[in-house]
Scaffold this active site. Structure first.
Site, PDB file in Angstrom:
ATOM      1  CB  ALA A  57      -0.862  -0.383   0.919  1.00 56.54           C
ATOM      2  CE  LYS A 114      -2.766   4.307 -20.432  1.00 58.91           C
ATOM      3  NZ  LYS A 114      -2.870   5.044 -19.503  1.00 58.91           N
ATOM      4  CG  HIS A 173       2.425  -0.707 -19.858  1.00 60.34           C
ATOM      5  ND1 HIS A 173       1.531  -1.880 -19.557  1.00 60.34           N
ATOM      6  CD2 HIS A 173       3.368   0.172 -19.472  1.00 60.34           C
ATOM      7  CE1 HIS A 173       2.055  -1.376 -18.195  1.00 60.34           C
ATOM      8  NE2 HIS A 173       2.849  -0.284 -18.483  1.00 60.34           N
TER       9      HIS A 173
HETATM   10  C1  BG6 Z   1       3.157   1.697 -16.156  1.00 59.33           C
HETATM   11  C2  BG6 Z   1       5.548   1.722 -15.526  1.00 59.33           C
HETATM   12  O1  BG6 Z   1       2.957   0.509 -15.867  1.00 59.33           O
HETATM   13  O2  BG6 Z   1       3.472   2.399 -16.928  1.00 59.33           O
HETATM   14  C3  BG6 Z   1       5.670   3.585 -15.717  1.00 59.33           C
HETATM   15  O3  BG6 Z   1       6.407   1.103 -14.465  1.00 59.33           O
HETATM   16  C4  BG6 Z   1       4.429   3.884 -16.390  1.00 59.33           C
HETATM   17  O4  BG6 Z   1       7.024   3.178 -16.014  1.00 59.33           O
HETATM   18  C5  BG6 Z   1       3.707   3.344 -16.558  1.00 59.33           C
HETATM   19  O5  BG6 Z   1       5.050   5.567 -16.950  1.00 59.33           O
HETATM   20  C6  BG6 Z   1       3.233   4.784 -17.954  1.00 59.33           C
HETATM   21  O6  BG6 Z   1       1.307   4.289 -17.754  1.00 59.33           O
HETATM   22  P1  BG6 Z   1       0.655   5.467 -18.018  1.00 59.33           P
HETATM   23  O7  BG6 Z   1      -0.904   4.608 -18.219  1.00 59.33           O
HETATM   24  O8  BG6 Z   1       0.680   6.435 -17.512  1.00 59.33           O
HETATM   25  O9  BG6 Z   1       0.517   5.959 -19.426  1.00 59.33           O
END
Ligand code: BG6
Length: 477
Positions: free
Chosen positions: A15, A191, A249
């Site tokens: 947390a 998203k 991602h």
């Molecule tokens: C996170 C990564 O998963 O995603 C970060 O650990 C990155 O390094 C972030 O900045 C980006 O997420 P978003 O939604 O802000 O583009």
């Protein structure tokens, strides 16, 4: 209309993490405000600090206000804080979990037996295995729930640190929870614009027939950020960009844009296709010269807090890869992701082949107006289609122009934040936008082959707010 989630306790490990402060608690507050949490819910943070729930509430308040100052005056805040509890346990001490179980039974929203618990692991990958084992030994696992109560677990990325550790984590999680209770989260899948890739491709008749190697010249995915690693030096030193952003991602965006149509929209039908796509990515072998990858490190990274002075951790990567499938054979996919680049932007550009004859300029000028579908994931939420149009005037020359769809102007409803949406999905048991065991392993196999190819290669330095190392251009040929 979504059905209301069942009463439950949400138990957060980690947390204090950056993620919990910036994303998780704000999302939980928002869920609660919008009435999306069950009538009877509790949020319990587990830590060894020995805080009282009252002390913990004031820490959370500080973090919430930090993320959005207006929250300080939010009349709902006290109602939300009332639902927070702090439970003391050292995550790495197996004996502490019996105590945790008793504390959970005491605070549980639905009484000691039959209560529903959603565990949220927002902890470093190095300790996830131990925590899951400890949950199992204390009888807190999903396979051990009694009296009709359910157990679910959300595991944050990075899920493992390589293929071997991810497999081991999957094996241990599989002993304690069944796969339908495991939610491997990648917030990109929450998203709106990422979910829309599927809708764009499969709810329209005109794109899919040309969505293949016969018409598409290349696909490029960019995840660029104009800020550095912030306060996450220790995390980055362990993780690096390939594990932080590429393994999850970037490959998930690739899967969404390149997967085959699913049989139907059941979670596993969609996940079957994503797994198949990830499995079709050609592993890196090191045979290509020059290597199809450039890694970089922004200047000044080594002076960031908790970063080793001689660190060789990458904060940038650009990769060319191929998907060996009937649909995509031979089409290059470029992925570029990095910290401290010139702008914050996530985008997928699908570039189509040139027409067979270029009447309106020299043959090589085709790329200037080549058709593209551009998915802007963020910060703008748009899809644009690029084509050539006649420049006004006497001459017959073309310029590229765009037809654009923009979420902001086309819809009046506001979407949910990714964590808001995915927490809701997990509470309701919908796994479509969570990563399945096989996919996570296929993704690691790619990253492992990439890392093996890089061997001890040191990242190239690049200037802050630049486009990354200069040699990236060579990758695009
Ligand atoms: C996170 C990564 O998963 O995603 C970060 O650990 C990155 O390094 C972030 O900045 C980006 O997420 P978003 O939604 O802000 O583009």
């Amino acid at each position: 209309m979504r059905k209301k989630a069942e009463n439950c306790t949400i138990v957060i490990f980690g947390a204090n993490s950056d993620l919990a402060s910036r994303k998780l608690f704000p999302a939980l507050l928002e869920l609660a405000k919008r009435g999306h949490l069950p009538d009877n819910y509790l949020i319990a943070a587990v830590g060894r600090a020995g805080l009282s729930s009252e002390e913990f509430r004031s820490i959370v308040t500080g973090k919430l206000v930090n993320s959005s100052p207006a929250i300080a005056h939010d009349q709902f805040l006290p109602v939300f804080l009332e639902r927070l509890r702090y439970l003391q346990a050292d995550l790495l001490v197996p004996g502490d979990y019996q105590g945790l179980r008793r504390q959970l039974e005491d605070v549980s929203a639905a009484g000691s037996c039959g209560s529903n618990i959603l565990f949220y692991l927002s902890i470093p990958p190095g300790i996830a295995l131990q925590v899951v084992r400890n949950l199992g030994s204390a009888g807190l696992g999903g396979r051990q729930a009694r009296c009709g109560g359910w157990r679910k677990i959300i595991a944050e990325k990075p899920y493992g640190t390589d293929l071997e550790s991810a497999r081991e984590l999957n094996r241990v999680i599989g002993e304690v929870f069944s796969e339908d209770q495991v939610f491997r989260i990648d917030h990109y899948l929450g998203k709106e614009t990422v979910q829309n890739i599927l809708v764009f491709r499969f709810s329209n008749g005109i794109f899919e027939p040309i969505w293949n190697r016969h018409f598409i010249a290349n696909v490029s995915i960019t995840i660029s950020e104009d800020f550095g690693i912030r306060e996450r030096g220790a995390f980055y030193e362990e993780t690096g960009l390939l594990r932080d952003i590429f393994q999850n991602h970037a490959l998930q965006l690739l899967a969404a844009v390149a997967m085959e149509p699913p049989v139907d929209l059941a979670a596993d039908s969609v996940r079957d296709e994503k797994a198949k796509l990830l499995r079709s990515i050609r592993p890196f072998s090191g045979d290509e010269v020059p290597l199809p990858v450039v890694i970089g490190q922004y200047e000044g990274y080594r002076s960031e807090k908790n970063v080793a002075p001689g660190s060789t951790v990458e904060t940038f990567a650009a990769v060319r890869l191929f998907v060996d499938s009937w649909r995509w054979k031979g089409v290059p996919f470029y992925i570029r992701a990095g910290k401290n680049l010139s702008q914050t932007m996530t985008e997928i550009v699908v570039t189509f082949s040139c027409p067979p004859q270029n009447y309106f300029g020299p043959a090589e000028s085709c790329s200037y107006t080549a058709n593209q579908v551009v998915f802007r994931i963020q910060p703008e939420e748009t899809i644009a289609i690029r084509f050539g149009a006649k420049r006004p005037g006497e001459e017959l020359v073309t310029d590229p122009v765009f037809m654009k769809f923009d979420y902001q102007t086309s819809f009046s409803e506001k979407g949910l934040t990714p964590y808001h949406r995915l927490l809701l999905d997990a509470l309701e048991g919908d796994q479509m936008n969570f990563i399945r065991q096989d996919s996570v392993e296929y993704s690691w196999a790619i990253v492992d082959s990439l890392k093996a190819m890089l061997k001890e290669r040191v990242p190239e330095p690049y200037a802050v707010h630049s486009h990354g190392p200069d040699s990236v251009q060579e990758l695009y040929g």
